[in-house]
Scaffold this active site. Structure first.
Site, PDB file in Angstrom:
ATOM      1  N   LEU A  16       0.819  -1.221   0.000  1.00 32.92           N
ATOM      2  CA  LEU A  16       0.000   0.000   0.000  1.00 32.92           C
ATOM      3  C   LEU A  16       0.845   1.261   0.000  1.00 32.92           C
ATOM      4  O   LEU A  16       0.406   2.299  -0.495  1.00 32.92           O
ATOM      5  CB  LEU A  16      -0.928   0.009   1.226  1.00 32.92           C
ATOM      6  N   GLY A  17       2.030   1.211   0.569  1.00 32.99           N
ATOM      7  CA  GLY A  17       2.858   2.408   0.604  1.00 32.99           C
ATOM      8  C   GLY A  17       4.215   2.140   1.224  1.00 32.99           C
ATOM      9  O   GLY A  17       4.417   1.153   1.943  1.00 32.99           O
ATOM     10  N   ARG A  18       5.150   3.047   0.922  1.00 33.82           N
ATOM     11  CA  ARG A  18       6.501   2.975   1.495  1.00 33.82           C
ATOM     12  C   ARG A  18       6.869   4.342   2.016  1.00 33.82           C
ATOM     13  O   ARG A  18       6.503   5.362   1.438  1.00 33.82           O
ATOM     14  CB  ARG A  18       7.519   2.527   0.436  1.00 33.82           C
ATOM     15  N   GLY A  20       9.786   6.569   5.048  1.00 34.30           N
ATOM     16  CA  GLY A  20      11.068   6.547   5.725  1.00 34.30           C
ATOM     17  C   GLY A  20      11.106   5.630   6.922  1.00 34.30           C
ATOM     18  O   GLY A  20      12.188   5.231   7.369  1.00 34.30           O
ATOM     19  N   PHE A  21       9.944   5.250   7.473  1.00 36.23           N
ATOM     20  CA  PHE A  21       9.911   4.429   8.670  1.00 36.23           C
ATOM     21  C   PHE A  21       9.507   2.985   8.387  1.00 36.23           C
ATOM     22  O   PHE A  21       9.405   2.188   9.309  1.00 36.23           O
ATOM     23  CB  PHE A  21       8.956   5.032   9.699  1.00 36.23           C
ATOM     24  N   GLU A  23       7.243   0.063   5.600  1.00 35.16           N
ATOM     25  CA  GLU A  23       6.315  -0.207   4.509  1.00 35.16           C
ATOM     26  C   GLU A  23       4.960  -0.624   5.070  1.00 35.16           C
ATOM     27  O   GLU A  23       4.859  -1.089   6.210  1.00 35.16           O
ATOM     28  CB  GLU A  23       6.870  -1.305   3.597  1.00 35.16           C
ATOM     29  N   THR A  24       3.917  -0.453   4.233  1.00 40.65           N
ATOM     30  CA  THR A  24       2.561  -0.811   4.626  1.00 40.65           C
ATOM     31  C   THR A  24       2.000  -1.780   3.592  1.00 40.65           C
ATOM     32  O   THR A  24       2.093  -1.534   2.385  1.00 40.65           O
ATOM     33  CB  THR A  24       1.658   0.433   4.726  1.00 40.65           C
ATOM     34  N   LYS A  41       1.654  -2.897   9.087  1.00 42.73           N
ATOM     35  CA  LYS A  41       2.685  -1.861   9.002  1.00 42.73           C
ATOM     36  C   LYS A  41       4.008  -2.441   9.508  1.00 42.73           C
ATOM     37  O   LYS A  41       4.092  -2.913  10.639  1.00 42.73           O
ATOM     38  CB  LYS A  41       2.303  -0.640   9.829  1.00 42.73           C
ATOM     39  N   ASP A 140       0.892  13.890  12.661  1.00 42.74           N
ATOM     40  CA  ASP A 140       1.058  13.735  11.210  1.00 42.74           C
ATOM     41  C   ASP A 140      -0.289  13.794  10.498  1.00 42.74           C
ATOM     42  O   ASP A 140      -0.603  12.958   9.656  1.00 42.74           O
ATOM     43  CB  ASP A 140       1.772  12.422  10.895  1.00 42.74           C
TER      44      ASP A 140
END
Length: 602
Positions: A16-18, A20-21, A23-24, A41, A140
């Site tokens: 789903l996403g990448r 700096g902390f 990946e999802t 996550k 955030d």
């Protein structure tokens, strides 16, 4: 390719996403009979040591417990299903909210309508208020971290920054020094958050910038700032902006925290009332909050930044009058007599007497409630000419106001008379041009003083309860004269929100089922149509009415939005078709309201 399995349980479906902390992933829980989908996550700590320290594992466990509590007590925060660590990495397994993030929704819909943005804020602020009540700051908030759930468009708050912070502490292998990166997204972070000292209003700052993005399509780094004050300039990019909503957003994004809303509850109240919380500035530069913060009448609070200083106020009667020296009292008495004249001599004498009165006698007086403001001890004596001038100016202002109201009433009366004349002429021409027939035709009754129902519209007898009703719809761009020749005179007419505009209202155009109002501009053309339909009207009839309002055709996506409101899956929905915009909404009387207006009119 063999599917990747984590913790011998979660099968990865897609990424789903990448960031700096970490990946999802979207995963499937193979240990559940339903094979439910979850969001997993993967968090990568920033550690310059071969082995992850124990304190970081404990902190991750503590932050995961906080997420579990938040998800269990709020229906707008995803639930935490599990957490674990594996190969030096940390994992969170959370509820999957199917829907679009706000940036994805904006990509599909374009700039959102002010009412839609207001609704999102009204739904999110109670969630933030709860989060802050648990002494947690999100850190955030941005369009990518707010998901509108599919079906009801309820906004969910995701991706809390507290867990990220646990992963963001660098540890130097050769020393005990640590460094913690600031959590947040550049542009959406306030200055104090960028410096690593976020407060509750930092979240409100980010939420305000999120609202600006939805209204303007401008991300924070695309907006200019005032070089003198540092405030963000954004309203010139927004179309059809509500001044009250703009004022609330402006206060939320103030550069200095003391100028923002202190809590999410304050911002919520301001949006509901359209007014900011009453505040004023203390002479020392502190902000004095006039809203009550305590049940005790003996305290007032002065807020300086994040600290609250309490000023103790003694109860009435606690401070007893001080005795003055004889010479001081006589001197004060003489000053009163000389300075204010004989006309107020008695008042001055009463003041001096109260100062000289002993404490024992002062306790015998009846308690007097303090005035709402402190009166002047020596009121200024105005000259009679000034008083007369003020009274004259006030009378003149009232006379001018009445004159304006009379002129406006005369203009409206003349306009209504002109419209009645035009309608009568059109009806006369229509009657003269109709061929004679032996069949009896239904009559349309229009009286000089309209009763509750001015236009009588006969309906064809219904063959079944679901028979589609026929609602007389005139599209935007139609003239008022043509409208009145079709429907007759309106039941009521009121001034529109734009200058020289008016709203013509027709009640029960279909008895007990439909009301219609048309709003015209200063050219006499219809620019907006509003229809209120009872729940007894079938979905097919509503969709047919919507198609008429759009000029004869309603796209499938727009019909689906109407269906979602009709089926109570959503309370409202906005749409855009060509040069028209519109809204479908269920009102407090459980009616379906359909509004269509020309783009740029609202």
């Amino acid at each position: 390719m063999k599917a990747v399995m984590l913790n011998n349980r979660y099968r990865i479906i897609k990424t789903l996403g990448r960031g700096g902390f970490g990946e999802t992933y979207l995963t499937e829980d193979t240990h559940m009979p339903s094979g439910r989908k979850c969001v997993l996550k993967q968090l990568k700590p920033i550690v310059k040591q071969p082995k992850t320290p124990l304190w970081m594992k404990e902190r991750f466990q503590r932050e995961a417990a906080i997420l579990e509590e938040l998800g269990e007590n709020s229906n707008q925060i995803p639930q935490l299903y599990a957490y674990f660590s594996e190969d030096g990495k940390f994992y969170l397994v959370q509820e999957w909210i199917e829907g679009l993030t706000l940036d994805q929704y904006w990509e599909r819909e374009g700039n959102l309508h002010r009412d839609e943005v207001r609704q999102i804020l009204l739904q999110l602020l109670p969630v933030l208020n709860y989060v802050h009540s648990r002494r947690i700051i999100h850190r955030d908030i941005k369009p990518e971290n707010i998901i509108l759930r599919q079906g009801d468009n309820l906004p969910f708050l995701i991706d809390f920054g507290a867990v990220k912070e646990a992963m963001a502490t660098e540890i130097n292998q050769n020393s005990n020094s640590t460094y913690s990166a600031s959590i947040g997204t550049p542009g959406y972070m306030s200055s104090e958050q960028a410096a690593g000292r976020p407060i509750y209003s930092s979240d409100l700052y980010s939420l305000g910038l999120t609202a600006i993005f939805l209204l303007t399509g401008k991300s924070p780094n695309e907006l200019e700032t005032n070089p003198r004050t540092g405030e963000i300039i954004w309203q010139e990019h927004a179309f059809n902006l509500d001044p009250k909503l703009a004022a609330v957003i402006d206060q939320a994004i103030r550069f200095h925290p003391r100028d923002r809303f202190a809590t999410a509850q304050e911002m919520l109240v301001a949006i509901n009332s359209g007014l900011n919380a009453p505040r004023t500035t203390h002479p020392t530069g502190a902000t004095l909050n006039l809203a009550p913060r305590s049940n005790s009448a003996s305290e007032q609070y002065i807020s300086r930044g994040n600290k609250h200083h309490t000023i103790a106020m003694e109860p009435k009667g606690a401070n007893k009058p001080k005795k003055r020296g004889l010479l001081a009292n006589v001197a004060l008495f003489m000053l009163i007599a000389i300075g204010i004249g004989a006309g107020t001599f008695a008042a001055g004498f009463a003041v001096i007497s109260s100062l000289l009165r002993s404490p024992e006698t002062s306790t015998q007086q009846a308690e007097v409630k303090p005035p709402t403001r402190t009166p002047d001890l020596f009121p200024t004596i105005e000259k009679q000419d000034d008083i007369n001038q003020k009274e004259s100016d006030q009378k003149q202002a009232e006379a001018d106001k009445k004159e304006v109201e009379r002129n406006e009433a005369a203009k409206n009366a003349a306009r209504r008379a002109r419209l009645r004349k035009i309608a009568a002429e059109i009806r006369k021409k229509v009657r003269n041009s109709e061929p004679e027939t032996t069949e009896e035709q239904p009559e349309v009754f229009v009286e000089e003083k309209p009763p509750k129902k001015l236009a009588k519209i006969e309906l064809e007898p219904a063959s079944t309860p679901e028979t589609e009703i026929s609602i007389p719809i005139l599209t935007t761009g139609t003239s008022e004269s043509q409208l009145m020749s079709t429907l007759g005179e309106p039941n009521s007419t009121r001034r529109g929100w734009r200058p020289n505009s008016q709203v013509l209202v027709y009640y029960d155009v279909v008895p007990d089922q439909a009301n219609i109002s048309y709003q015209s501009d200063d050219t006499g053309k219809i620019r907006q149509t509003d229809v209120a339909l009872n729940q007894s009207v079938s979905l097919g009839a509503m969709q047919q009415t919507l198609a008429k309002m759009l000029g004869g055709n309603a796209p499938a996506g727009v019909k689906e939005k109407l269906r979602s409101v009709y089926d109570r899956q959503a309370n409202f929905s906005f749409f855009k078709v060509s040069n028209l915009e519109g809204k479908v909404q269920r009102d407090s009387k459980d009616r379906i309201n359909i509004s269509v207006w020309e783009r740029g009119f609202q």
